[in-house]
Scaffold this active site. Structure first.
Site, short mmCIF file in Angstrom:
data_model
loop_
_atom_site.label_atom_id
_atom_site.label_comp_id
_atom_site.label_asym_id
_atom_site.label_seq_id
_atom_site.Cartn_x
_atom_site.Cartn_y
_atom_site.Cartn_z
N SER A 166 -9.40 -27.59 -20.26
CA SER A 166 -10.23 -28.05 -21.37
C SER A 166 -10.67 -29.50 -21.18
CB SER A 166 -9.48 -27.85 -22.68
OG SER A 166 -10.28 -28.08 -23.80
N ASP A 207 -14.31 -27.05 -20.80
CA ASP A 207 -14.51 -25.60 -20.77
C ASP A 207 -15.49 -25.15 -21.84
OD1 ASP A 207 -12.82 -26.00 -22.95
OD2 ASP A 207 -11.73 -24.12 -22.63
N ASP A 240 -15.56 -24.99 -25.08
CA ASP A 240 -15.22 -24.21 -26.27
C ASP A 240 -15.37 -25.06 -27.54
OD1 ASP A 240 -12.99 -25.83 -25.99
OD2 ASP A 240 -11.53 -24.20 -26.16
#
Length: 448
Positions: free
Chosen positions: A104, A243, A245
Site C-alpha cells: 500500500s 495500490d 485503494d
C-alpha cells in the site's frame, strides 16, 4: 504467538519478513482453505493474482502463483493493477480466490500479501486464522494433469477500466485534472480511465521503475500535487497510494480535500439521487467532528466503527449501506465494488464537480473541519486505559470543558504499548493543550 495477519493482510520488509517461502506457503494454505479439491463441484479452482510495481513484487508474485499452481489451482496472472481491480476481477471471473502483492502506502522495501475469497471479498478474521494454521503443514501434492496452470490475464486491465466507466453516472468533458499515481499500481489505468471519460489529464508520479513507489509521491506527499494543480491551472487533483485503494484530493487553489470531505461530497450526491441507502454514511471514530455535524445538518445519519476499512466494510455489509470510508481517503461504494477503490472514488468526485458545475473547494466547504490533535503516549499499560479511574476522570473533565464544540478519543494500539490521545476543539491551541494535558495523565497513570 503473534497473529500472522494484520489489519489488512500480511505486511513487512520484503525478503526478510515477507519471503518467497512465506508467500508460497501462504498461497498453498489459501488454496487448501478456499479451493480444496472437490469443494466446488469437482472442478479445478481458479485464482486471480496481481501486484503493485515494487521490485520485490516480481519474485513474490512468482512464489504466490507457484504455490497456487502446485496446489492444483489455475492462475490468472493480471500483472500490475490496483488492489480493487484484483478484487473486482476475482468477482468477475467467478474465481475462488484472489491475491494482491502490495504494501500500500509503505515505502518500497516493504511488501505484503492480501487475499480475497470468492466474490472479491476480504477474508474474515477466523478464516485468516484457519489459513495461518495450515502454513507449513504437510499436504498431498497433485501430479501430472492435476497441477494448476498459469496464464497471463492481459485483458484484466480492460475489464477493470470498463467496470469503472460503467459506474460513473456521466462524462468528465471540460474538466482538467492532475493525477498523482504514486509511481504505483494505478500509473496506467488511473490516467487512462479519466481520459476515456473525457477529462484533460496531467500526470505526475506516473513512471514506476520498481524502486520509486510512494517515494515523494502519492497520497502521503500531497505537496507535489498541490504545486502541480496551481501551476497547471487545473480544476482539481487527486492522489492515489501505492495500490490505489484510496485517494485524497486537492482543489483548484491547492487546498487539501481529505477523506471526510470526499465522503461528505459523495454522500450528498447519492442522497440527492436517492441512492444513499437508509440515508446513512459509515465512518470510523477517527472521522472529524465536522463531518458528523455536516451530515446531521443534511439529514444524513453517520454510523461510526472502529478504525480500519475492514470494520467499515463489515458494518456496511451487515446492514446493506452503500457508502462508507475513512479520513485517510479509503472510500467504499458497495454498489460498485467490494473494497475501497481510489480510482473509482476520484472518478465519482470529479463527476460531481462536473455535473454540479461547482468547484471542488466549494463542495468541500460543506465540512468545516475542527482542528484535530493526535498525541502518541508510548511505554504505557494500554489495557488499563479504559478502566483507570484517573484517566476516566481526566477525560470527563476535558469533555465537559469542550462541550458540543469538541471531542476526545483515547485508543490503544493493537501492536504496541501505546495509547493514542485524539482531541478536537474549536482552535488548534485548545486542541493541542487538551491533548497534551490528557497525554500527561495517561503517562502518569499508566506508565509500565
Amino acid at each position: 504467538m503473534a497473529r500472522l495477519f494484520g489489519t489488512d493482510g500480511v505486511r513487512g520488509l520484503a525478503n526478510e519478513a515477507i519471503t518467497a517461502e512465506l508467500a508460497l506457503q501462504l498461497s498453498v494454505a489459501v488454496a487448501h482453505e478456499l479451493g480444496g479439491r472437490g469443494a466446488f463441484g469437482g472442478h479445478r479452482a481458479t485464482a486471480v493474482v496481481g501486484r503493485d510495481p515494487r521490485a520485490s513484487g516480481e519474485f513474490l508474485a512468482a512464489a504466490v502463483t507457484a504455490g497456487f499452481a502446485s496446489a492444483g489451482v489455475d492462475v490468472l496472472d493480471a500483472g500490475v493493477l490496483p488492489t480493487p481491480a484484483i478484487a473486482y476481477l476475482t468477482q468477475l471471473m467467478n474465481a475462488e480466490m484472489g491475491a494482491m502483492l502490495s504494501a500500500s502506502h509503505n515505502a518500497m522495501p516493504d511488501n505484503g500479501l492480501k487475499f480475497f475469497a470468492r466474490g472479491g471479498h476480504k477474508l474474515a478474521d477466523e478464516l485468516e486464522d484457519r489459513i495461518s494454521e495450515r502454513v507449513g503443514c504437510d499436504w498431498e501434492r497433485p501430479t501430472g494433469a492435476a497441477v494448476g496452470r498459469i496464464r497471463p490475464f492481459e485483458r484484466g486491465a480492460e475489464f477493470y477500466i470498463d467496470h469503472l466507466l460503467d459506474a460513473v453516472p456521466g462524462r468528465l468533458d471540460g474538466l482538467r485534472i492532475v493525477i498523482d499515481a504514486a509511481h504505483g499500481a494505478a500509473s496506467v489505468v488511473g490516467p487512462e480511465v479519466f481520459r476515456r471519460a473525457g477529462a484533460t489529464v496531467d500526470v505526475i508520479g506516473g513512471d514506476p521503475d520498481g524502486l520509486n513507489i510512494n517515494d515523494g509521491a502519492g497520497s502521503t506527499h500531497l505537496e507535489h500535487l498541490q504545486d502541480a494543480v496551481r501551476l497547471r491551472g487545473a480544476d482539481m487533483g487527486v492522489a492515489f497510494d501505492g495500490d490505489a485503494d484510496r485517494c485524497l484530493a486537492v482543489d483548484a487553489d491547492g487546498n487539501i480535500v481529505d477523506g471526510d470531505q470526499i465522503m461528505a461530497i459523495l454522500a450528498l450526491s447519492l442522497h440527492e439521487r436517492g441512492q444513499l441507502t437508509d440515508d446513512t454514511l459509515v465512518a470510523t471514530v477517527m472521522s472529524n467532528l465536522g463531518l458528523l455535524q455536516a451530515m446531521e445538518r443534511e439529514g444524513i445519519t453517520v454510523v461510526q466503527t472502529a478504525v480500519g476499512d475492514r470494520y467499515v466494510l463489515e458494518e456496511m455489509r451487515a446492514h446493506g449501506y452503500s457508502l462508507g470510508g475513512e479520513q485517510s481517503g479509503h472510500v467504499i461504494m458497495l454498489d460498485h465494488g467490494t473494497t475501497g477503490d481510489g480510482v473509482l472514488t476520484a472518478l465519482m468526485l470529479a463527476q460531481r464537480v462536473v455535473s454540479s458545475g461547482t468547484p471542488l473547494g466549494v463542495l468541500a466547504g460543506v465540512v468545516t473541519r475542527l482542528p484535530q490533535v493526535l498525541v502518541n503516549v508510548r511505554g504505557v499499560d494500554k489495557d488499563r486505559v479504559e478502566s483507570d479511574e484517573g484517566v476516566r476522570a481526566a477525560v470527563l473533565a476535558v469533555e465537559g470543558e469542550l462541550g458540543s464544540g469538541g471531542r476526545v478519543l483515547l485508543r490503544k494500539s493493537g501492536t504496541e504499548a501505546l495509547v493514542r490521545v485524539m482531541v478536537e476543539a474549536d482552535t488548534q491551541e485548545r486542541a493541542q493543550g487538551y491533548g497534551e494535558r490528557l497525554a500527561s495523565v495517561v503517562r502518569e497513570r499508566l506508565t509500565l
